[in-house]
Write a protein that holds these residues in place. Structure first.
Motif, PDB file in Angstrom:
ATOM      1  N   ARG A 470     109.480  97.522  62.317  1.00 56.39           N
ATOM      2  CA  ARG A 470     108.916  97.401  60.959  1.00 56.39           C
ATOM      3  C   ARG A 470     107.501  96.828  60.973  1.00 56.39           C
ATOM      4  NH1 ARG A 470     112.594  93.782  57.996  1.00 56.39           N
ATOM      5  NH2 ARG A 470     113.941  93.545  59.821  1.00 56.39           N
ATOM      6  N   VAL A 471     106.847  96.894  62.130  1.00 57.78           N
ATOM      7  CA  VAL A 471     105.449  96.483  62.259  1.00 57.78           C
ATOM      8  C   VAL A 471     104.641  97.708  62.663  1.00 57.78           C
ATOM      9  CG1 VAL A 471     103.791  94.995  63.438  1.00 57.78           C
ATOM     10  CG2 VAL A 471     106.107  94.154  62.967  1.00 57.78           C
ATOM     11  N   GLU A 472     103.604  98.041  61.899  1.00 61.36           N
ATOM     12  CA  GLU A 472     102.778  99.188  62.258  1.00 61.36           C
ATOM     13  C   GLU A 472     101.310  98.791  62.356  1.00 61.36           C
ATOM     14  OE1 GLU A 472     101.953 101.801  58.375  1.00 61.36           O
ATOM     15  OE2 GLU A 472     104.116 101.613  58.743  1.00 61.36           O
ATOM     16  N   PHE A 473     100.652  99.255  63.416  1.00 64.19           N
ATOM     17  CA  PHE A 473      99.246  98.945  63.685  1.00 64.19           C
ATOM     18  C   PHE A 473      98.365 100.138  63.341  1.00 64.19           C
ATOM     19  CE2 PHE A 473     101.059  95.511  66.083  1.00 64.19           C
ATOM     20  CZ  PHE A 473     100.066  94.542  66.140  1.00 64.19           C
ATOM     21  N   HIS A 474      97.193  99.832  62.775  1.00 63.93           N
ATOM     22  CA  HIS A 474      96.173 100.839  62.489  1.00 63.93           C
ATOM     23  C   HIS A 474      94.835 100.298  62.990  1.00 63.93           C
ATOM     24  CE1 HIS A 474      98.812 103.245  59.783  1.00 63.93           C
ATOM     25  NE2 HIS A 474      99.412 102.064  59.642  1.00 63.93           N
ATOM     26  N   TYR A 475      94.022 101.182  63.582  1.00 62.81           N
ATOM     27  CA  TYR A 475      92.787 100.755  64.231  1.00 62.81           C
ATOM     28  C   TYR A 475      91.577 101.457  63.628  1.00 62.81           C
ATOM     29  CZ  TYR A 475      96.100  98.885  67.577  1.00 62.81           C
ATOM     30  OH  TYR A 475      97.139  98.183  68.149  1.00 62.81           O
ATOM     31  N   TYR A 476      90.434 100.740  63.641  1.00 63.31           N
ATOM     32  CA  TYR A 476      89.232 101.216  62.961  1.00 63.31           C
ATOM     33  C   TYR A 476      88.012 101.004  63.845  1.00 63.31           C
ATOM     34  CZ  TYR A 476      92.694 100.970  59.328  1.00 63.31           C
ATOM     35  OH  TYR A 476      93.857 101.145  58.625  1.00 63.31           O
ATOM     36  N   MET A 482      86.185  95.913  58.512  1.00 58.75           N
ATOM     37  CA  MET A 482      86.063  97.322  58.893  1.00 58.75           C
ATOM     38  C   MET A 482      85.632  98.203  57.730  1.00 58.75           C
ATOM     39  SD  MET A 482      89.321  96.346  58.172  1.00 58.75           S
ATOM     40  CE  MET A 482      90.066  95.924  59.725  1.00 58.75           C
ATOM     41  N   TYR A 483      85.868  97.724  56.505  1.00 61.23           N
ATOM     42  CA  TYR A 483      85.554  98.517  55.309  1.00 61.23           C
ATOM     43  C   TYR A 483      84.061  98.608  55.023  1.00 61.23           C
ATOM     44  CZ  TYR A 483      86.240  93.646  53.938  1.00 61.23           C
ATOM     45  OH  TYR A 483      86.208  92.266  53.890  1.00 61.23           O
ATOM     46  N   VAL A 484      83.217  97.860  55.750  1.00 56.40           N
ATOM     47  CA  VAL A 484      81.780  98.027  55.541  1.00 56.40           C
ATOM     48  C   VAL A 484      81.328  99.395  56.063  1.00 56.40           C
ATOM     49  CG1 VAL A 484      81.363  95.539  55.673  1.00 56.40           C
ATOM     50  CG2 VAL A 484      81.037  96.954  57.724  1.00 56.40           C
ATOM     51  N   ARG A 485      82.092  99.975  56.955  1.00 55.92           N
ATOM     52  CA  ARG A 485      81.815 101.335  57.442  1.00 55.92           C
ATOM     53  C   ARG A 485      82.530 102.325  56.527  1.00 55.92           C
ATOM     54  NH1 ARG A 485      84.239 104.783  61.587  1.00 55.92           N
ATOM     55  NH2 ARG A 485      82.611 106.108  62.548  1.00 55.92           N
ATOM     56  N   ASP A 486      81.792 103.226  55.937  1.00 57.56           N
ATOM     57  CA  ASP A 486      82.347 104.107  54.906  1.00 57.56           C
ATOM     58  C   ASP A 486      83.575 104.863  55.385  1.00 57.56           C
ATOM     59  OD1 ASP A 486      80.381 103.308  53.150  1.00 57.56           O
ATOM     60  OD2 ASP A 486      79.069 105.027  53.543  1.00 57.56           O
ATOM     61  N   GLU A 487      83.514 105.405  56.609  1.00 53.05           N
ATOM     62  CA  GLU A 487      84.645 106.184  57.109  1.00 53.05           C
ATOM     63  C   GLU A 487      85.891 105.311  57.248  1.00 53.05           C
ATOM     64  OE1 GLU A 487      80.896 107.859  59.153  1.00 53.05           O
ATOM     65  OE2 GLU A 487      81.642 105.934  58.397  1.00 53.05           O
ATOM     66  N   ASP A 488      85.702 104.071  57.655  1.00 49.95           N
ATOM     67  CA  ASP A 488      86.858 103.188  57.859  1.00 49.95           C
ATOM     68  C   ASP A 488      87.391 102.618  56.554  1.00 49.95           C
ATOM     69  OD1 ASP A 488      87.351 103.337  60.635  1.00 49.95           O
ATOM     70  OD2 ASP A 488      85.543 102.195  61.011  1.00 49.95           O
ATOM     71  N   ARG A 489      86.527 102.448  55.549  1.00 47.82           N
ATOM     72  CA  ARG A 489      87.038 102.033  54.244  1.00 47.82           C
ATOM     73  C   ARG A 489      87.975 103.106  53.689  1.00 47.82           C
ATOM     74  NH1 ARG A 489      82.730 101.840  52.016  1.00 47.82           N
ATOM     75  NH2 ARG A 489      82.794 103.794  50.868  1.00 47.82           N
ATOM     76  N   ARG A 490      87.556 104.360  53.818  1.00 50.59           N
ATOM     77  CA  ARG A 490      88.400 105.451  53.331  1.00 50.59           C
ATOM     78  C   ARG A 490      89.696 105.543  54.130  1.00 50.59           C
ATOM     79  NH1 ARG A 490      83.147 107.862  52.404  1.00 50.59           N
ATOM     80  NH2 ARG A 490      83.072 108.716  54.527  1.00 50.59           N
ATOM     81  N   LYS A 491      89.605 105.362  55.454  1.00 47.69           N
ATOM     82  CA  LYS A 491      90.812 105.414  56.285  1.00 47.69           C
ATOM     83  C   LYS A 491      91.741 104.248  55.981  1.00 47.69           C
ATOM     84  CE  LYS A 491      92.363 105.707  61.113  1.00 47.69           C
ATOM     85  NZ  LYS A 491      93.413 104.678  60.999  1.00 47.69           N
TER      86      LYS A 491
END
Length: 503
Positions: A470-476, A482-491
């Motif tokens: 029940r733990v899931e990792f996401h990387y940017y 990470m949201y200062v980068r437009d692509e990563d904010r959307r992801k």
């Protein structure tokens, strides 16, 4: 100190005048009475707006206001400001997500004005300095308002929140005291808004992930008035403080920082590999294998093994074998920021190693400052003041504390341990998950983040007692924010939207 619900006193009993008795003369040496502490009447401002989020056009109500925390005798202790965004018309079946930043001492400006609020500040996406004002404040289609109502919390000493009267910082500035106050604000918001049976999420960034674990412990484990959660959102995670402590004798930090060094060396052309994902996976295996073994052997490390490890370490870090030998195979992040691009006269950032800066000179062993912080802070500070004061109508003479100095006063003790205790709040999350089969954890990490390295987060959340399914990792492909980068904010927005919908 036990905290109680604040009740506004509407009046006081009048004392009848006794005209026939002359007042006794005051003693010459009498100590003047302390002036009465003014009662803070909480300010609450509500406005209505509309926007398009996740492709959905909708109306929403924004409410910014103060929640007064008081002692059991009614003495006001602190005013905590929350900013909530709720879809119109109100739907109690919708999820609600409570969010805060970290520090400790940071206001919720970063997550609200950078990632999830209905408005965001536009700063360069490619790791350049944000420059001088004006900074564009834009509609944010990546806000999560289409899938969840949002409540941003500024704990005492952050944002516009503040202590009242003679309240001392030690009553709120600490891992547990802070968590108790935030948990009380959440309970009261739920009660005031009729959301006891709504799906609930709790999330934070940086120290806000530490706070999330401590708040979960207060909500689900310490009272019979449990507030069960559907999910915990950990963004740039720090749960186990030994995993990143740059303390002589602690070898763990060198291990958990190495994959971040590898990603950074690759980004700046000091290493070569087909992809950052493949390179950091190699670095993980080396860090927990040959490198960890070498560090644990200390001065008993055989020369041949030392030479082999040094060569591999140079490949991953982009640093020369000569430098690594001088550092005894142990390079602290501070030294790495300065050394990696020394030949170019540049340093790399701590919060986001994509950023570079130029110091007063190139001779020192650590940077003058963090270019990834001074590269974004002015834009965020301007935006939150403009939006909350003008856009939402909050009136105050107080200065918004984007980053305050309360961290210097912080009480890091938990569970009755002394200040030298091994500090990890990861077991709080494990306990909550074991006792709540519906609780899931989302972990979002940037490859170029040295403040909260992604491998340290993986280490902390893979310990015994934490259900891994029940733990899931996401990387940017950015850093701490990470949201200062437009692509990563959307992801990030898409990943969280899917996480919330899949409950």
């Amino acid at each position: 100190m036990k905290l109680a619900v604040f009740a506004l006193l509407l009046g006081a009993a009048a004392v009848p005048a006794m005209a026939q008795e002359a007042p006794a003369p005051a003693k010459a040496d009498a100590k003047p009475a302390d002036p009465p502490v003014a009662t803070v009447v909480p300010q609450v401002v509500t406005t209505r707006h509309s926007g398009t989020f996740g492709g959905q056009r909708m109306r929403y109500t924004a409410t910014i206001g103060e929640t007064i925390i008081a002692a059991e005798d009614g003495t006001q202790k602190a005013a905590i400001v929350t900013t909530s965004y709720v879809k119109d018309p109100r739907d109690t079946a919708r999820p609600v997500t409570f969010l805060f930043n970290g520090g400790p001492g940071s206001g919720s400006v970063w997550l609200m004005m950078g990632a999830f609020g209905p408005k965001r500040v536009a700063i360069p996406s490619d790791a350049r300095d944000d420059g001088a004002p004006p900074y564009p404040i834009l509609d944010n289609p990546d806000s999560l308002l289409d899938v969840t109502d949002l409540v941003f919390i500024d704990p005492p000493g952050t944002g516009f929140s503040h202590l009242i009267g003679k309240t001392e910082g030690k009553e709120f500035y600490g891992v547990t005291a802070d968590a108790k106050a935030v948990a009380e604000v959440i309970r009261r918001w739920i009660a005031d808004n009729g959301r006891w049976n709504s799906p609930k999420y709790l999330g934070g960034e940086s120290y806000g992930t530490t706070r999330s674990a401590a708040v979960v412990n207060e909500l689900e484990a310490t009272t019979y008035n449990d507030v069960a959660l559907n999910g915990i959102l950990l963004i740039s995670t720090v749960l186990d403080f030994a995993a990143g402590a740059d303390t002589p004798g602690n070898e763990l930090g060198y291990i958990t920082n190495l994959p971040s060094m590898a990603a950074t060396a690759l980004y700046h052309g000091k290493a070569s590999a087909p992809s950052v994902e493949a390179f950091v996976e190699e670095a993980r295996q080396f860090a927990t294998g040959a490198y960890a073994a070498a560090l644990l052997k200390g001065q008993k490390l055989p020369p041949e093994e030392r030479a082999s490890v040094r060569t591999q370490l140079a490949r991953f870090t982009g640093l020369s074998e000569t430098y690594l030998e001088q550092a005894d195979l142990r390079v602290t992040p501070d030294r790495f920021y300065k050394q990696l691009l020394r030949d170019r006269g540049l340093t790399v950032g701590r919060l986001d190693a994509r950023y570079t800066g130029r110091d007063y000179d190139s001779a020192g062993e650590s940077p003058d400052n963090d270019p990834s912080f001074y590269g974004i802070d002015a834009g965020y500070t301007a935006a939150v003041n403009q939006w909350e004061r003008e856009g939402l109508g909050f009136r105050t003479s107080r200065e918004y504390q984007s980053i305050s100095g309360i961290g210097a006063e912080w009480d890091w003790r938990i569970g009755g341990r002394d200040s030298n205790a091994y500090l990890t709040v990861a077991p709080y999350i494990g306990k909550a998950m074991r006792e709540n089969s519906g609780l899931r954890v989302f972990v979002g990490q940037g490859y170029y983040d040295f403040a909260t390295p992604f491998f340290a987060a993986e280490y902390a959340l893979s310990r015994t007692g934490i259900p891994q399914d029940r733990v899931e990792f996401h990387y940017y492909h950015a850093g701490h924010m990470m949201y200062v980068r437009d692509e990563d904010r959307r992801k990030l927005s898409a990943d969280l939207r899917q996480f919330i919908r899949s409950r």
